[in-house]
Design a protein around this motif. Structure first.
Motif, PDB file in Angstrom:
ATOM      1  N   TRP A 198       0.837  -1.201   0.000  1.00 47.99           N
ATOM      2  CA  TRP A 198       0.000   0.000   0.000  1.00 47.99           C
ATOM      3  C   TRP A 198       0.873   1.253   0.000  1.00 47.99           C
ATOM      4  N   ALA A 199       1.911   1.254   0.808  1.00 45.18           N
ATOM      5  CA  ALA A 199       2.803   2.420   0.882  1.00 45.18           C
ATOM      6  C   ALA A 199       3.454   2.688  -0.472  1.00 45.18           C
ATOM      7  N   LYS A 200       3.869   1.629  -1.156  1.00 49.62           N
ATOM      8  CA  LYS A 200       4.483   1.789  -2.479  1.00 49.62           C
ATOM      9  C   LYS A 200       3.471   2.348  -3.478  1.00 49.62           C
ATOM     10  N   THR A 201       2.237   1.857  -3.404  1.00 52.09           N
ATOM     11  CA  THR A 201       1.185   2.349  -4.293  1.00 52.09           C
ATOM     12  C   THR A 201       0.861   3.802  -4.002  1.00 52.09           C
ATOM     13  N   ALA A 202       0.792   4.163  -2.719  1.00 54.66           N
ATOM     14  CA  ALA A 202       0.493   5.537  -2.323  1.00 54.66           C
ATOM     15  C   ALA A 202       1.598   6.484  -2.781  1.00 54.66           C
ATOM     16  N   ALA A 203       2.856   6.075  -2.593  1.00 54.04           N
ATOM     17  CA  ALA A 203       3.986   6.907  -3.010  1.00 54.04           C
ATOM     18  C   ALA A 203       3.981   7.103  -4.516  1.00 54.04           C
ATOM     19  N   GLU A 204       3.695   6.037  -5.244  1.00 51.74           N
ATOM     20  CA  GLU A 204       3.654   6.129  -6.714  1.00 51.74           C
ATOM     21  C   GLU A 204       2.538   7.069  -7.169  1.00 51.74           C
ATOM     22  N   ALA A 205       1.368   6.983  -6.521  1.00 50.83           N
ATOM     23  CA  ALA A 205       0.243   7.848  -6.882  1.00 50.83           C
ATOM     24  C   ALA A 205       0.553   9.309  -6.585  1.00 50.83           C
ATOM     25  N   ALA A 206       1.207   9.563  -5.457  1.00 46.77           N
ATOM     26  CA  ALA A 206       1.563  10.939  -5.099  1.00 46.77           C
ATOM     27  C   ALA A 206       2.541  11.522  -6.116  1.00 46.77           C
ATOM     28  N   ARG A 207       3.546  10.747  -6.464  1.00 49.91           N
ATOM     29  CA  ARG A 207       4.547  11.230  -7.419  1.00 49.91           C
ATOM     30  C   ARG A 207       3.945  11.418  -8.814  1.00 49.91           C
ATOM     31  N   LYS A 208       3.036  10.549  -9.183  1.00 53.35           N
ATOM     32  CA  LYS A 208       2.376  10.677 -10.487  1.00 53.35           C
ATOM     33  C   LYS A 208       1.616  11.988 -10.569  1.00 53.35           C
TER      34      LYS A 208
END
Length: 394
Positions: A198-208
């Motif tokens: 989840w943390a990896k997905t959240a970080a990716e979404a924020a950066r996107k």
């Protein structure tokens, strides 16, 4: 006796300590206590750790403070050591976790202005989080209990989402988002580790969406979870990490590390009179060197697993959950945790409560198994007692 002279904002217990050695504290009456609290994850090397005492004493004879318009030799040395060990490009030194997080918030806001204009200023945080006691860090904190009307109005520009919840990510970030700010393990919220995927997905979404990622490692950083930084275990490589608590083994200090897109600070953006003073840096250097010794961090993980497995094997009906990482452990109980805390204190073991009905154990990272076993035996005795069984849940 202390509350008559010192403002008792902490609801302090009527215990006055005078000395400590290793994982043992001694009060003014000579009573000894096993320390499972470590000053709330601050005294990572325990009490009266000889190399730390020697370094601080030696530095005090040379120089305690120098104005930050200049540099100190130990300050430059420690900055190089810390950046090399963590892989960051720059660091701001302050006095506390709240101050480190204030720096991170300012950095995020400046990043947003430079990369999206005045609309990019929102910082997304998580429910159950805790980021500090200043007005901005209180607002960033995702717990209503820390937002009393008596302190209003609060700082604008914060938004909270549910941790470990994928639906919460669907509309969490847009072109107004400056940063995602999260704890790798939510300490004050009840010792809840973030799910790695989840943390990896959240970080990716924020950066996107054009934002940066901030990890508040005030409590999880500097070896507490079994790696130097807890964010290493999440594999998200944040642009900004904040540190404090254990960084200098008990000397007040905080740090805001930044790299890549987070490297936007310039002269005058954020300052601190006492931040990174020679005394604190001398202590911090000792802590870092100890953490980086072969086997030290792996021993933290091993001791944490030992504690968790031991507690689980008690099979006590009042224990609802045992969780955490390394030596940051939460024991969720079905009874009033404050009563458990008080009884354990009377019997000679220290820890704190966190979140709802959680006993938080954050002992010194170098605690021995002998002290672990003695402390756990007291906790088991108290949790097994009839008094606790009759207690009321919060």
């Amino acid at each position: 006796m202390g509350s008559k002279k010192v403002l008792n904002n902490y609801g302090s217990f009527d215990v006055v300590f005078k000395s400590g050695k290793g994982s043992i504290l001694t009060d003014i009456n000579g009573k000894k206590y096993i320390d499972f609290l470590a000053g709330i994850a601050v005294n990572s090397l325990g009490h009266n750790f000889k190399p730390l005492v020697k370094a601080v004493s030696s530095q005090a004879k040379k120089q305690i403070h120098v104005c930050n318009y200049f540099f100190s030799d130990i300050g430059v040395k420690y900055a190089d050591e810390l950046l090399s060990a963590t892989g960051f490009e720059g660091v701001f030194f302050g006095n506390s976790g709240a101050e480190a997080n204030e720096a991170a918030i300012k950095l995020a806001r400046k990043f947003g202005q430079l990369n999206g204009g005045s609309k990019r200023k929102t910082i997304v945080t998580l429910e159950h989080s805790f980021h500090g006691r200043t007005m901005a860090t209180l607002t960033a904190t995702g717990q209503d209990i820390f937002h009393p009307e008596t302190f209003a109005p609060y700082v604008e520009g914060f938004k909270t989402i549910k941790p470990n919840d994928y639906d919460s990510l669907k509309d969490a970030f847009d072109d107004t988002t400056a940063a995602l700010m999260m704890e790798c393990v939510q300490g004050e919220g009840g010792v809840f580790p973030l799910d790695k995927e989840w943390a990896k997905t959240a970080a990716e979404a924020a950066r996107k969406a054009g934002a940066i990622v901030i990890c508040d490692e005030v409590q999880t950083g500097m070896g507490r979870t079994g790696t130097l930084l807890a964010s290493e275990q999440l594999e998200i490589k944040p642009e900004v990490v904040t540190l404090a608590k254990a960084i200098a083994g008990g000397i007040p200090m905080g740090a805001c590390l930044y790299r890549g897109k987070g490297n936007v600070f310039a002269a005058g953006d954020h300052q601190s009179t006492f931040g990174g003073n020679p005394l604190a840096c001398s202590a911090a250097s000792v802590v870092l060197h100890e953490l980086l010794k072969d086997g030290f961090l792996s021993s933290v993980s091993e001791k944490g697993e030992y504690i968790q497995n031991t507690v689980k094997n008690w099979n006590l009906p009042c224990i609802e959950d045992v969780r955490g990482k390394g030596l940051m452990i939460g024991i969720q109980v079905s009874k009033n945790p404050v009563e458990v805390e008080k009884l354990c204190l009377e019997k000679g073991v220290l820890f704190s409560t966190a979140g709802k009905n959680v006993l938080r154990l954050v002992p010194p990272l170098n605690i021995g198994y002998k002290e672990i076993d003695k402390g756990l035996a007291i906790i088991k005795e108290v949790l097994s007692s009839e008094f606790v069984k009759l207690g009321k849940k919060n």
